[in-house]
Design a protein around this motif. Sequence first.
Motif, PDB file in Angstrom:
ATOM      1  N   ALA A  35      -0.976  -1.577 -38.684  1.00  0.00           N
ATOM      2  CA  ALA A  35      -0.866  -0.538 -39.707  1.00  0.00           C
ATOM      3  C   ALA A  35       0.056   0.582 -39.250  1.00  0.00           C
ATOM      4  CB  ALA A  35      -2.251   0.012 -40.027  1.00  0.00           C
ATOM      5  N   GLY A  76      -4.745  -2.601 -45.659  1.00  0.00           N
ATOM      6  CA  GLY A  76      -6.165  -2.293 -45.550  1.00  0.00           C
ATOM      7  C   GLY A  76      -7.071  -2.939 -46.564  1.00  0.00           C
ATOM      8  N   SER A 118     -10.620  -0.990 -44.281  1.00  0.00           N
ATOM      9  CA  SER A 118      -9.862  -0.037 -45.085  1.00  0.00           C
ATOM     10  C   SER A 118      -9.505   1.229 -44.322  1.00  0.00           C
ATOM     11  CB  SER A 118     -10.661   0.334 -46.342  1.00  0.00           C
ATOM     12  OG  SER A 118     -11.878   0.960 -45.991  1.00  0.00           O
ATOM     13  N   VAL A 121      -5.883   2.399 -43.350  1.00  0.00           N
ATOM     14  CA  VAL A 121      -5.005   3.061 -44.313  1.00  0.00           C
ATOM     15  C   VAL A 121      -4.677   4.475 -43.842  1.00  0.00           C
ATOM     16  CG1 VAL A 121      -4.863   3.915 -46.682  1.00  0.00           C
ATOM     17  CG2 VAL A 121      -5.801   1.652 -46.238  1.00  0.00           C
TER      18      VAL A 121
END
Length: 761
Positions: A35, A76, A118, A121
Amino acid sequence: MKPRAWVDLAVVVALLGLSLMPLSSAFQSAEFWVAGGAGILLGALIAALGAWRRWGVLVVAAVVVVAYFLVGGAIGHRDIALFGVVPTLDVLSALATDAVQVWRQLLTLPAPFEGFASLVVGPFLAALVASTVAVGLVLRARRPLFALIPAGLLLVFAIVFGTYLGAFPIAVGVAFAVLSVGWAAWCVQRARRTNQLAVGGGDAVPWAGRAAAAVLAGAIVVAAAAGGGAVAAIAAPSRDVLRDHVVPPLELHDYASPLMSFRKWTRDGSDSTLFDVTGLPEGTPVRLATLDLYDGIVYKVSGSGGPGSGVFSRLGRSVDDPLQGTRARIGITVDDLGGVWMPTVGYLDDFTAARKVDAEAVNYNAATGTAVVTTGLSRGSHYTLDVTVPTAPTDAQLAKAQIAKISMPAPAKIPDAIAGIIGDAVPSTGTPIEQVKALEAFFRKGYFSHGLAGQAASRSGHSLNREQALVGQQQMIGDDEQYSVAMALALAQMSVPSRVVLGFTPEAGRTAVTGKDVHAWVEVPFDGIGWVAFHPTPPEDRIPTEQTPKPRQKPRAVVAQPPQQPQEPAQLPPAPPVEDSKKGDQPLDLGWLWTSLQIAGLSLLVLLVLCGPSLTLVTLRARRRRERGESGSSVGRVDGGWAELVDAAGDVGYALPRGGTRREQGHALDALVPVAGAVALAQRADAAVFGAGEPAEAEARQYWADAEHARALLARAMPWHRRLRARLFPASVLRGIRLRGLVGRLRLRRRLRPPRRSERP
């Protein structure tokens, strides 16, 4: 792009990667680096594309928002994205919510964040924004060292949102400091060399060059200070992080103490199956709640955050193993239990919600080994626990152990009868374990009764009055509810930390847990051992031998009553239909309305973020056009019509000579689009502005119509995407805002400068 620009880009990307290192300790997974790396690379690509296409700030910001929603699902929310990549409506809604709530979740959820996909993110969005700003400054600003600001802010974000245990903290801090200072020194040397070449290779640097060198030298000091601060902040073993000062949002006051249901479960007995348990080691109890605060009415859970109370925080899939002991996999299937308190065993290592359990609503307390699901349990709820059951200490270990100095919430009040038995029940000398066992033995000399039919009278509850009656009467009569609370209060009187545990002890080989299996006991902490259970409740076969007889009532004499006079039956109104009365009793369910309002609010927020800048610019352009078309004089309206044509041409991408006259600008436009007739319009505007008299109103209106026709011809000659950009993001509005700000600063500087000698009186 010049080679030195590639060096600047490489340094900035390396600094951004180093800035994310402190946050990696909170994730401890490869998904975090995927990410963060995706955010850095995507931001660099957007900044490079914006520099190449000369996009404005608002256009770049809009592209960042669009990129976040397009790529965020693959980062995510792969579980709800189409093919794991393509964003759906659910993904867009989740990303809009994450942009607001993920920062709070990064602080309140227990680290490491395994099981919360998630949450990546957050670092993705932070890296995306920081990378876009930093790379944009490198490619556009005259002084690329300004890129240290977003890199430093990203480092601060990673430190305060991470944990106090960083990944290679000293190495990261030193690398960030060395790279920042080295790059700043190289930029200063490069700037000095450029300034010398500009003046013919001499040693004298002009005033502008000296100012630039001074600014860059100051940047070295700032970089050194930032790097040194990074080393100190990252390497400090006891540094503060933001999560240490944030209280998790779970409010335990909303949930009643489960100890209040003790008598109900015992009354139901074996007729009610509360839940089924599989994989339970023999002799291991099932824990439902650990209670540590007595308010004079009930014993309840405080969640105060102390070592013995702990805090409830949202549960990921994996939990750190607090103790060594027997490993087991426990399966729980709920039947009649209900409520929010989840049966657990030992201390949790891993959790899996299989059926009718909202994993996002599960909150776990690692200090007490208990869990709460805020959405509640229902019949058929099933989950699996991988647990560690602590090994029971031996008597030899307990004989040498001291009671742990743990701070527990003090009870609101201790009954006088309980405070008065300490001297008789507990010897003044002896080891700590001997004193606690002596108190346990004192209560076990009492008598057992649930107060059910055929048993001795025993009131339910554990209030001050009930506990006073338990110890103050001639015979102690009660069950686990009263005896466990009485022992915990007596230990509090002795300044010994303790807590009451409510749970179940099913028989070996039986999976169904009923109300007959409910029990309560007391736990006391010992150094090097942990919490040790004590059972002050007498055996169930210890029943009172004597009962106080109830006084018999004296029978009353029967007196004959006169016969009643017959009465006519009363006329009652007809009863309402059964279906209507049932419908009237049902409360109005407005849950759908709240859900709809939430969805509408999130959608409106996303639209405002995406369309807000464009709407602002379009509104300002419409206001400017109205002011030009409604000028007080016809000369002003003709001049405004020409200005509107020039601004419209610049918005769609025509390059006009800066500072040129109207005719020069008209010739430039006619050279590109001859049919527009821009030269003729420029001549008419000059005649109206510089000629004698003012043009008639009809001439001004006709001029605006002709200018509008020319504007349409100029726009039609451009590609569709330029026309669309001109409609949504008119660059002339931004130029006007910057020009007005520059003029204001020049006027202020002129007012503040000292008067020249020729201007002095």
